[in-house]
Scaffold this motif. Structure first.
Motif, PDB file in Angstrom:
ATOM      1  N   UNK A  42       0.850  -1.214   0.287  1.00 26.83           N
ATOM      2  CA  UNK A  42      -0.079  -0.004  -0.207  1.00 26.83           C
ATOM      3  C   UNK A  42       0.797   1.383  -0.111  1.00 26.83           C
ATOM      4  N   UNK A  43       1.884   1.194   0.636  1.00 25.78           N
ATOM      5  CA  UNK A  43       2.894   2.386   0.847  1.00 25.78           C
ATOM      6  C   UNK A  43       3.359   2.720  -0.627  1.00 25.78           C
ATOM      7  N   UNK A  44       3.876   1.626  -1.350  1.00 26.66           N
ATOM      8  CA  UNK A  44       4.609   1.807  -2.594  1.00 26.66           C
ATOM      9  C   UNK A  44       3.551   2.158  -3.557  1.00 26.66           C
ATOM     10  N   UNK A  45       2.540   1.611  -3.479  1.00 24.64           N
ATOM     11  CA  UNK A  45       1.308   1.910  -4.772  1.00 24.64           C
ATOM     12  C   UNK A  45       0.792   3.503  -4.275  1.00 24.64           C
ATOM     13  N   UNK A  46       0.744   4.022  -3.008  1.00 20.10           N
ATOM     14  CA  UNK A  46       0.323   5.092  -2.762  1.00 20.10           C
ATOM     15  C   UNK A  46       1.378   6.302  -3.071  1.00 20.10           C
ATOM     16  N   UNK A  47       2.700   5.900  -3.040  1.00 19.66           N
ATOM     17  CA  UNK A  47       3.674   6.702  -3.779  1.00 19.66           C
ATOM     18  C   UNK A  47       3.511   6.872  -5.042  1.00 19.66           C
ATOM     19  N   UNK A  97      -6.910  -0.834   0.192  1.00 17.53           N
ATOM     20  CA  UNK A  97      -7.316   0.008  -0.946  1.00 17.53           C
ATOM     21  C   UNK A  97      -8.223   1.332   0.120  1.00 17.53           C
ATOM     22  N   UNK A  98      -8.795   0.969   1.069  1.00 20.28           N
ATOM     23  CA  UNK A  98      -9.452   1.890   1.982  1.00 20.28           C
ATOM     24  C   UNK A  98      -8.385   2.853   2.814  1.00 20.28           C
ATOM     25  N   UNK A  99      -7.479   2.288   3.003  1.00 18.40           N
ATOM     26  CA  UNK A  99      -6.387   2.949   3.700  1.00 18.40           C
ATOM     27  C   UNK A  99      -5.788   4.040   2.707  1.00 18.40           C
ATOM     28  N   UNK A 100      -5.499   3.360   1.405  1.00 17.60           N
ATOM     29  CA  UNK A 100      -4.775   4.341   0.466  1.00 17.60           C
ATOM     30  C   UNK A 100      -5.896   5.461  -0.009  1.00 17.60           C
ATOM     31  N   UNK A 101      -7.021   5.113  -0.121  1.00 17.18           N
ATOM     32  CA  UNK A 101      -8.131   6.177  -0.291  1.00 17.18           C
ATOM     33  C   UNK A 101      -7.841   7.280   0.720  1.00 17.18           C
ATOM     34  N   UNK A 102      -7.675   7.024   1.988  1.00 13.45           N
ATOM     35  CA  UNK A 102      -7.486   7.988   2.910  1.00 13.45           C
ATOM     36  C   UNK A 102      -6.279   8.770   2.759  1.00 13.45           C
TER      37      UNK A 102
END
Length: 300
Positions: A104-109, A144-149
């Motif tokens: 999630x961190x890498x995708x978020x970046x 994905x919920x965390x990433x949306x935030x």
């Protein structure tokens, strides 16, 4: 005696003898010949033998249909990936469904870098992946919920997550109704019948129970999505209960997304305070049921 009289008497005697020898049923009507009874018996036996074969064929057709829908949806996912903006070689490895907090961190970046220039493409990609995971009961929607935030403001992220959760769960419901009902009734007929009886007993309070189940970890969401149509839960309380019921857990996940880079696991999103908040919302969801039973007891 005259010849005509003798002939008439002989014809009458023959008819009487034929009527006496014909079998008579209890209700006075002639019995059906043994051949007719045998044919009916053979037809009944053939139908009994044919029924398991038809059920087996129906189960195989359901599995084939499920596989066809899955691979069609997977092809749509590949198409969206191909239409995504051109990425650098070092970034392509991170464009995948996150199954842990590091993913999630890498995708978020990566998405945060392209979000401003390709806002529609990024949001559409998140929505499509989220719905895909929910529809086919694949883990990963929490990240994905965390990433949306992390990517969006709180109102946008909460609306996005609730919408995707409700739509994906509804599609899973419809898919299970189309395919899963026949499979469950084929492999677990007694259990399905027992669950259906329980739903009938509480049919007037299904919305409250759906809210409660969505807010608590007693049953996983994928299990609720698959089983609900099989046991007779109507679509309206299922969809509405999902949209409203996932809001409190999503609130916690979205808030955690604001500190995504500080998280070490998905469990960091849930503190004792957030668990107490979920418990309070769950109790509130059951208040109408409790009051209804209380007043019903008083009236009786």
């Amino acid at each position: 005696m005259a010849p005509d009289a003798i002939g008439t008497a002989l014809y009458s005697d023959n008819n009487n003898q034929h009527e006496k020898t014909q079998p008579v049923a209890m209700n006075g009507s002639p019995k059906v010949a043994n051949g007719g009874v045998t044919r009916r018996g053979n037809n009944s036996t053939h139908q009994q033998q044919q029924q398991p074969a038809d059920e087996d064929r129906s189960a195989r057709q359901s599995l084939i249909l499920l596989a066809a829908i899955f691979f069609t949806s997977l092809f749509a996912m590949v198409y969206v990936y191909a239409m995504f903006p051109q990425l650098e070689e070092s970034e392509k490895q991170y464009l995948k469904v996150p199954f842990d907090i590091e993913d999630a961190k890498q995708l978020g970046r990566v998405l945060d870098r392209y979000k401003d220039l390709y806002n529609v493409e990024v949001m559409f990609g998140i929505i499509l992946v989220y719905i895909f995971l929910q529809t086919f009961a694949i883990p990963g929607s929490l990240f994905l919920s965390i990433l949306s935030g992390f990517l969006y403001s709180f109102p946008v992220a909460l609306t996005l997550v609730c919408f995707c959760s409700a739509l994906g769960a509804t599609l899973c419901y419809l898919l299970s109704q189309l395919v899963g009902r026949r499979l469950v009734k084929y492999y677990f007929p007694e259990r399905a019948h027992h669950w259906a009886k329980q739903v009938d007993r509480h049919r007037d309070d299904l919305l409250s129970y759906m809210l409660f189940l969505r807010m608590t970890p007693f049953l996983p969401n994928w299990f609720i999505n698959l089983v609900a149509p099989v046991i007779g839960v109507p679509l309206y309380p299922f969809a509405l209960g999902t949209f409203l019921g996932v809001a409190p857990p999503s609130f916690i996940a979205i808030q955690a997304g604001k500190t995504l880079y500080k998280m070490t696991s998905s469990s960091d999103a849930f503190s004792w305070g957030s668990i107490a908040m979920l418990a309070a919302f769950s109790i509130v969801a059951l208040v109408p049921v409790i009051f209804k039973r209380y007043f019903k007891t008083k009236i009786d």
